[in-house]
Design an enzyme around this catalytic site. Structure first.
Site, PDB file in Angstrom:
ATOM      1  N   GLU A   8      -3.413   7.780   7.459  1.00 39.34           N
ATOM      2  CA  GLU A   8      -4.317   6.821   7.101  1.00 39.34           C
ATOM      3  C   GLU A   8      -4.950   5.902   7.877  1.00 39.34           C
ATOM      4  O   GLU A   8      -6.054   5.394   7.942  1.00 39.34           O
ATOM      5  CB  GLU A   8      -3.870   6.363   5.625  1.00 39.34           C
ATOM      6  N   HIS A  28       0.851  -1.433   0.100  1.00 37.99           N
ATOM      7  CA  HIS A  28       0.051  -0.040  -0.055  1.00 37.99           C
ATOM      8  C   HIS A  28       0.907   1.329   0.026  1.00 37.99           C
ATOM      9  O   HIS A  28       0.568   2.144  -0.852  1.00 37.99           O
ATOM     10  CB  HIS A  28      -0.787  -0.094   1.172  1.00 37.99           C
ATOM     11  N   GLU A  56       1.879   1.950  -3.417  1.00 34.01           N
ATOM     12  CA  GLU A  56       0.951   2.466  -4.349  1.00 34.01           C
ATOM     13  C   GLU A  56       0.818   3.930  -3.975  1.00 34.01           C
ATOM     14  O   GLU A  56       0.712   4.687  -5.074  1.00 34.01           O
ATOM     15  CB  GLU A  56      -0.340   1.732  -3.772  1.00 34.01           C
ATOM     16  N   HIS A  57       1.011   4.468  -2.887  1.00 33.07           N
ATOM     17  CA  HIS A  57       1.051   6.031  -2.736  1.00 33.07           C
ATOM     18  C   HIS A  57       2.367   6.477  -3.526  1.00 33.07           C
ATOM     19  O   HIS A  57       2.217   7.617  -3.989  1.00 33.07           O
ATOM     20  CB  HIS A  57       1.382   6.125  -1.270  1.00 33.07           C
TER      21      HIS A  57
END
Lengths: 431, 450
Positions: free
Chosen positions: B148, B68, B71-72
């Site tokens: 997040e 993840h 992905e950022h």
């Protein structure tokens, strides 16, 4: 017998995407207006039947009545109880949604061409002849109470409800449309019946349909669907007076990340400066990764996962709000940056380049919204409720493009008021 | 009697031959990249997506959250694109873009005017192999993913409860580790961790291109060959063989206390088989079982516990068969006021046991199948959702043929299939039971747990 009020054929030709949809305004034989887009390639229809007023029509002391009433529409009608009703909808594979909002009761449906008449008859029974029997009232009341109790422990909900309470004290907007535990516990069947009469009528209904149906078929459908509703809905409430001064309200809540709602009074949807304000907000804190707030608070400093600002133009009151969430030891840093950006934008306005980029985005993105029967039906009913002309979809991008740098800088000074910014922070901020 | 009802069901099914008619074309590029095109010519719009067959469950131990995190970081720039330029270009073209990471996949998408497809392919193919990252990007973005996690997980009792339940469900498989990562591991993720994952998994032979909207498959093919077809495959790409669960031989139970809990509830999950390539029948039966038991007011659990005994405010059963490895079948009961969690759990177990005795109501089963057929029509209103369905399935070990066979497999499920699948899945030794609770003192003060 269908009367064409306007043979308005609207071709949306906006670059870069050229979406072409033909919006017709029709009136049913009984005189109810509706907007229609015929789209025969998939055998179903998306229908919206919205009623103006919504939870704002709750009578004094009866907060939550409209919401509970709407939650009960699918819980029994005529000789059908909740399960019978659901069973018949399942057999038809028709999908009905009933939702109460501040200013509207929204009923949305989609149904197949092959059993359209049966689906509409069933929908009518729920909208026009709900039973509101005690056992259903009590069961749905418990569900609403459960939501109210959950909201009371949800930092996002606490923040927005606190802001509303401070901003609009004395008006229905000040409280959650769910009502509170006491008001909901006290609602009687009579209150629910009254809320139904008040909120759903022929004089406050707005209809849109998109899909596999002709104008004539839609006209007949509307009359069948609405037959038996009262002529008149209850009078609408007066304007909500904004009462909050600049500052900060802290709600102590034990959670690791503070949640903040911030803002001040906003701008009306029919204000001549609305388009400039809309573009301005896109640049300051609109959706996506490109806004100033996103850049300064997230991209440069890593202080949050998400930050945005938004113009809320309700029928009786307007807010200009934003939201952010940061760990308790960083939230104060985040609010400092927000105040600074709010002030900078008020004083200097956006740059010419920012304005151009925003226009390119907003005009390019607009046609992309028209991407399915459901989404188009939502746009059409929203346009009617905002009293926009049927050719708005063609002129809308021109209105965006017409905003000049001078306009937007003037409007920035007018609507951004850093001294009035009020932060409601829920959490345990440090430092 | 039952035979007659079944016959009625068949008659209804024949009278309504609702067919999907999805306009789907698929092909494979020379370097192994699979391409799926979903045509929808109603609006001049296209969604361009690249799905990687790599998610959080493909991470190495110790670096949870890196899939993840990467992905950022894919928005941070390449040789040709400045940090943030990707999204800015999409936005300047009126489009929007984002990305998402799950256990079994990571996907990137842009929704734009159809004539901007080539530009999207140009940029997306570039960042498949040419990512350039600096230490500065890493540190700020790591703060963002920690915020997040705060937002999605730390601030929500329900999310923390779910995280603990998954950890209890999977002893050995990475599905037990949260997609976003364990906080203490996220705090130490660095450039090397991100690049190692990138180099291992981001390659055309590990990716699927999905284009949905107002496009011509031939044109998509030509563009895909130009931009993606020229990227060499990763010859070292390994078979996806993640550590599997050992047989579970003991029921697991947990209680999760949090002062932020407003509504206590009970969850039960059972380890369950997923949809496998060429072998989806059990998953089809479980999918229908979940509908029969716990979807809508006429489901068995709602009938018995919400409308019948009124011990529940809400009950649900759900199962998602799209998963590369073993998935779960789930039950939830939210008790009414005055009903304890213990009573609610017993009521739930009792209702399921009754169902196993009583069997499936044939008319109910037929209504469920009718709705599934109608869903195929409604789904055509959104080519995006068709594209997403293909993306999830293809990154979870299924083939195009499996995806297209699925609707008919669901229609073919019989009462016997459902009960046999239920009998296999409801094995208490294979379960995790969770109670989400308020701290005892607080609950006692309010007199809720009698």
């Amino acid at each position: 017998m269908i009367r064409y009020l306007l043979a308005a054929i609207v071709l949306m030709a906006a670059l870069p995407a050229r979406a072409e949809i033909e919006i017709k305004e029709i009136a049913s034989p009984q005189g109810t207006k509706a907007w229609l887009v015929e789209e025969h390639s998939i055998p179903f229809v998306a229908l919206n039947v919205w009623f103006r007023g919504g939870a704002s029509l709750d009578l004094p002391g009866k907060r939550g009545a409209t919401n509970l009433m709407v939650g009960l529409l699918e819980e029994g009608t005529g000789d059908m109880d909740a399960q019978d009703f659901a069973r018949e909808a399942e057999e038809l594979a028709a999908e009905f949604e009933y939702e109460a909002y501040d200013d509207v009761v929204a009923i949305s449906a989609r149904f197949l061409t092959e059993n359209r008449d049966q689906a509409v008859d069933l929908l009518r029974k729920s909208v026009v002849e709900p039973r509101f029997d005690k056992i259903s009232v009590d069961r749905v009341r418990e569900q609403v109470l459960s939501i109210i109790r959950s909201d009371a422990k949800d930092p996002d909900k606490i923040a927005s409800q606190t802001f509303d309470a401070l901003a609009f004290a004395g008006h229905p907007y000040a409280t959650s449309l769910n009502g509170n535990e006491e008001s909901v516990a006290a609602l009687t069947r009579d209150d629910i019946v009254k809320a139904h009469q008040n909120a759903l009528a022929l004089d406050n209904v707005y209809v849109s349909a998109v899909g596999d149906i002709t104008a004539e078929e839609l006209g007949d459908l509307i009359d069948r669907l609405l037959a038996g509703l009262p002529e008149n809905s209850a009078p609408l409430p007066g304007d909500a007076t904004y009462q909050l001064a600049g500052g900060e309200t802290l709600v102590d809540f034990a959670t690791p990340q503070s949640v903040a709602i911030f803002g001040h009074e906003g701008i009306k949807r029919d204000d001549p400066d609305f388009f400039a304000a809309y573009i301005l907000n896109h640049i300051l804190g609109g959706s996506g990764f490109e806004s100033r707030l996103m850049n300064e608070v997230r991209e440069k400093r890593g202080l949050t996962y998400g930050i945005s600002s938004f113009l809320i133009a309700k029928d009786f009151g307007q807010l200009y709000l934003g939201s952010v969430a940061s760990a308790n030891d960083r939230i104060n840093q985040a609010t400092d940056v927000i105040r600074a950006e709010w002030t900078r934008m008020a004083e200097e306005g956006p740059t010419a380049e920012e304005l151009e980029r925003a226009k390119t985005y907003l005009t390019g993105a607009y046609p992309l919204r028209f991407d399915g029967n459901g989404p188009i039906a939502n746009i059409l009913v929203g346009m009617q409720m905002d009293d926009l002309p049927i050719d708005y979809v063609v002129t809308r991008n021109d209105k965006v493009n017409a905003v000049t740098l001078e306009d937007i800088r003037r409007v920035a000074k007018r609507i951004l008021r850093p001294e009035d910014l009020h932060f409601v922070i829920v959490g345990q901020p440090e430092g | 009697m039952r035979r007659l009802l079944v016959l009625v069901g068949i008659a209804m099914a024949t009278a309504l031959p609702l067919k999907a008619q999805e306009a789907v074309t698929d092909f494979v590029l020379g370097n192994g990249m699979q391409v799926v095109v979903v045509e929808d010519h109603r609006a001049p719009v296209v969604t361009h997506m690249v799905w990687y067959k790599a998610g959080s469950a493909d991470e190495d131990p110790g670096v949870s959250g890196v899939a993840h995190f990467l992905e950022h970081l894919l928005f941070k720039g390449t040789d040709k694109l400045e940090p943030g330029e990707f999204s800015r270009v999409v936005s300047e073209n009126g489009g929007r873009d984002n990305a998402f990471t799950s256990y079994d996949y990571t996907a990137y998408y842009q929704r734009v005017a159809a004539d901007r497809l080539e530009l999207m392919m140009q940029m997306e193919s570039d960042r498949m192999v040419n990512l350039r990252l600096s230490e500065g990007d890493i540190l700020t973005e790591r703060d963002v993913i920690i915020e997040e996690r705060n937002q999605r997980t730390e601030n929500s009792a329900g999310a923390l409860f779910r995280e603990q339940r998954n950890a209890a469900q999977y002893l050995n498989h990475r599905y037990g580790v949260p997609i976003i990562g364990w906080r203490h591991e996220m705090e130490t993720l660095d450039l090397q961790d991100a690049l190692a994952y990138y180099e291992e998994f981001y390659a055309p032979n590990n990716a699927i291109l999905i284009v949905a909207g107002d496009v011509d498959p031939e044109n998509v093919k030509a563009l895909a060959e130009t931009y993606y077809g020229v990227i060499p495959p990763n010859p070292d790409l390994k078979e996806r063989a993640r550590p599997q669960e050992p047989p579970q031989t003991s029921a697991r139970r947990m209680q999760f206390f949090d002062a932020r809990v407003a509504q206590e509830y009970v969850t039960r999950s059972y380890l369950a088989p997923e949809r496998d390539a060429g072998d989806q029948k059990e998953a089809a039966a479980l999918t229908i079982l979940a509908q029969v038991l716990g979807s809508g007011p006429n489901s068995v659990l709602a009938q018995k516990l919400q409308f019948g005994t009124q011990q529940a405010v809400y009950v649900s059963a759900f199962y998602s068969g799209v998963s590369l490895d073993d998935t779960t079948f789930n039950l939830v009961i939210v008790p009414s006021q005055g009903v304890t969690l213990e009573e609610a759990e017993a009521a739930l177990d009792g209702a399921v046991a009754e169902f196993m005795q009583e069997g499936v109501d044939a008319e109910h089963l037929e209504r469920i199948k009718m709705q599934l057929r109608a869903q195929q029509i409604y789904a055509r209103d959104s080519s995006d959702s068709v594209g997403n369905r293909y993306g999830r399935a293809l990154t979870s070990g299924l083939t195009i043929a499996d995806i297209q066979a699925w609707p008919d497999l669901l229609q073919a499920v019989t009462e016997e299939d459902i009960l046999a699948a239920a009998d296999r899945v409801f094995e208490i030794d294979n379960s995790v039971t969770g109670w989400l609770m308020r701290p005892v003192t607080e609950a006692a003060e309010e007199g809720v747990s009698q």
